[in-house]
Design a protein around this motif. Structure first.
Motif, PDB file in Angstrom:
ATOM      1  N   LEU A  22      -3.928  -1.242  -1.096  1.00 32.08           N
ATOM      2  CA  LEU A  22      -3.378  -1.343  -2.447  1.00 32.08           C
ATOM      3  C   LEU A  22      -2.359  -2.470  -2.489  1.00 32.08           C
ATOM      4  O   LEU A  22      -1.753  -2.814  -1.477  1.00 32.08           O
ATOM      5  CB  LEU A  22      -2.701  -0.031  -2.865  1.00 32.08           C
ATOM      6  CG  LEU A  22      -3.488   1.263  -2.670  1.00 32.08           C
ATOM      7  CD1 LEU A  22      -2.627   2.463  -3.056  1.00 32.08           C
ATOM      8  CD2 LEU A  22      -4.782   1.252  -3.465  1.00 32.08           C
TER       9      LEU A  22
ATOM     10  N   LEU B  79      -7.281   8.265  -4.686  1.00 33.66           N
ATOM     11  CA  LEU B  79      -6.663   7.173  -3.938  1.00 33.66           C
ATOM     12  C   LEU B  79      -5.874   7.585  -2.705  1.00 33.66           C
ATOM     13  O   LEU B  79      -5.933   6.900  -1.678  1.00 33.66           O
ATOM     14  CB  LEU B  79      -5.732   6.372  -4.857  1.00 33.66           C
ATOM     15  CG  LEU B  79      -6.358   5.581  -6.004  1.00 33.66           C
ATOM     16  CD1 LEU B  79      -5.284   4.788  -6.727  1.00 33.66           C
ATOM     17  CD2 LEU B  79      -7.449   4.657  -5.506  1.00 33.66           C
TER      18      LEU B  79
ATOM     19  N   ALA C 117       0.963   3.738  -3.235  1.00 29.74           N
ATOM     20  CA  ALA C 117       0.505   5.116  -3.047  1.00 29.74           C
ATOM     21  C   ALA C 117       1.609   6.115  -3.382  1.00 29.74           C
ATOM     22  O   ALA C 117       1.350   7.171  -3.980  1.00 29.74           O
ATOM     23  CB  ALA C 117       0.024   5.305  -1.608  1.00 29.74           C
TER      24      ALA C 117
ATOM     25  N   ALA D 296      -6.013   5.888   1.012  1.00 26.35           N
ATOM     26  CA  ALA D 296      -4.990   4.887   1.334  1.00 26.35           C
ATOM     27  C   ALA D 296      -4.253   5.260   2.605  1.00 26.35           C
ATOM     28  O   ALA D 296      -3.950   4.400   3.444  1.00 26.35           O
ATOM     29  CB  ALA D 296      -4.012   4.756   0.170  1.00 26.35           C
TER      30      ALA D 296
ATOM     31  N   THR E  70       0.831  -1.207   0.000  1.00 25.85           N
ATOM     32  CA  THR E  70       0.000   0.000   0.000  1.00 25.85           C
ATOM     33  C   THR E  70       0.863   1.253   0.000  1.00 25.85           C
ATOM     34  O   THR E  70       0.605   2.206  -0.746  1.00 25.85           O
ATOM     35  CB  THR E  70      -0.947  -0.004   1.212  1.00 25.85           C
ATOM     36  OG1 THR E  70      -1.872  -1.101   1.090  1.00 25.85           O
ATOM     37  CG2 THR E  70      -1.729   1.292   1.313  1.00 25.85           C
TER      38      THR E  70
END
Length: 386
Positions: A124, A113, A98, A117, A94
């Protein structure tokens, strides 16, 4: 040159130690006992919530997205703590995904996103293993732009076809970043939502007992706004993922050597702790050297990624060296631990068994040291140091 960690980096590591303090690796069943099924049906949601609450998911995000604006070194410090307890969360995936969206994605994609996140509202992951685990991930999927249809973002949708194997957290993540190659030999990164039309998942079980997914894409249509086309995006993300995996291996090795030292100091033979025997002392000293080599090469690679500092070799050279030491080192550490623990090392009710399984998974994820040595040799040939 000053290699000490900054106050912000040290604060991130301290916060991670607090979050992971109560995590018990032996609270998860051994993969040897689950009869081919995953050790758990989901990631550790309670731990995921604590990580998000401590702002550890947003370390690499800028202030605009609610992040701390820190760098790869800070992330690796946190991942090292996660590796010590075999944390069952997509923290690396993640964070890295990101960060790639922030660095290379468009405004609309970043808005959709990043903040979510960072707050832990979505997870992710990245499809980084290609079709077989041995070929380049970006070559496993083809991407072509369909100028005749546009569902947002302009320029027409992208259509993806191919297969990515062993995608971590594929069943739990909300989005998968999928590298793909175009007809003009460029690489793109497509952000594919879970359940996207044209995608299917097949369950795979890793050596650690975690559930992975084979992601198959058949004419999967991705809006242009969700595809990152910037040059170097996949290469940067791949380097960050590899370096983060090295950090997990370092944390795992730290904990295993600590367990081994503690056991050897208490286990007695012939009236003496086995730690006092020369053969045992030599083996543990060798593994300590492995750990220190893993550590110094990790920080060199993380620093190069974070700073973008020029060098005689590209940053991929530092990443290759870190992967060589991590893949070889973590294997030697757990093998020595198994040997010195004797029968306890094979007991599936003792936590060392799970560390061994995770170490093998990390070793396989990093790839064989010989392959990285060959890649490093190619870099040296192309960039002579003399």
């Amino acid at each position: 040159m000053d290699f000490t960690f900054t106050e912000e980096q040290q604060a991130a590591a301290e916060a991670a130690r607090g979050v992971f303090a109560g995590v018990a690796p032996d609270g998860v069943p051994s993969p040897a006992l689950t009869q081919g099924r995953p050790v758990a049906d989901d990631l550790d949601r309670a731990l995921w919530a604590r990580i998000a609450a401590a702002d550890l998911l947003s370390l690499l995000l800028d202030e605009e997205s609610g992040g701390a604006g820190l760098d790869a070194v800070a992330l690796c410090l946190v991942l090292r703590e996660a590796g010590k307890v075999l944390a069952r969360v997509p923290l690396l995936e993640t964070s890295a995904a990101a960060a790639a969206v922030q660095a290379y994605g468009g405004t609309e994609l970043r808005s959709a996103l990043l903040a979510r996140a960072g707050r832990g509202e979505i997870a992710l992951t990245v499809a980084a293993n290609g079709r077989s685990g041995h070929d380049a991930a970006e070559l496993a999927v083809t991407a072509r732009q369909d100028g005749g249809r546009d569902t947002g973002g302009g320029g027409g949708d992208w259509v993806l076809d191919g297969v990515q194997t062993a995608v971590p957290w594929a069943y739990e993540a909300d989005f998968v970043l999928v590298p793909a190659h175009t007809g003009d030999d460029r690489s793109v990164l497509a952000v594919v939502a879970r359940g996207q039309e044209g995608t299917t998942l097949a369950e795979q079980i890793s050596t650690s007992g975690e559930r992975l997914g084979e992601l198959r894409l058949e004419s999967a249509r991705i809006p242009a706004r969700d595809v990152i086309t910037a040059d170097g995006a996949w290469e940067w993300l791949r380097a960050l993922l590899a370096t983060g995996t090295c950090a997990l291996a370092l944390g795992l090795g730290d904990r295993v050597l600590e367990m081994t030292s503690d056991y050897a100091s208490k286990r007695e033979q012939f009236g003496h702790p086995i730690a006092s025997f020369q053969a045992v002392a030599v083996q543990t000293a060798d593994r300590f050297i492995d750990l220190r080599a893993m550590e110094v090469t990790l920080w060199q690679a993380a620093w190069r990624i974070a700073s973008g500092a020029p060098g005689a070799l590209p940053a991929s050279g530092d990443v290759a060296v870190a992967k060589i030491w991590a893949s070889e080192g973590v294997r030697r550490i757990v093998q020595t631990a198994q040997h010195l623990h004797g029968g306890f090392g094979a007991d599936v009710d003792y936590p060392l068994h799970r560390y061994h399984a995770w170490a093998k998974h990390l070793e396989l994820s990093l790839g064989p040291a010989a392959a990285h040595e060959e890649a490093l040799g190619d870099l040296l040939a192309a960039h002579p140091l003399g």
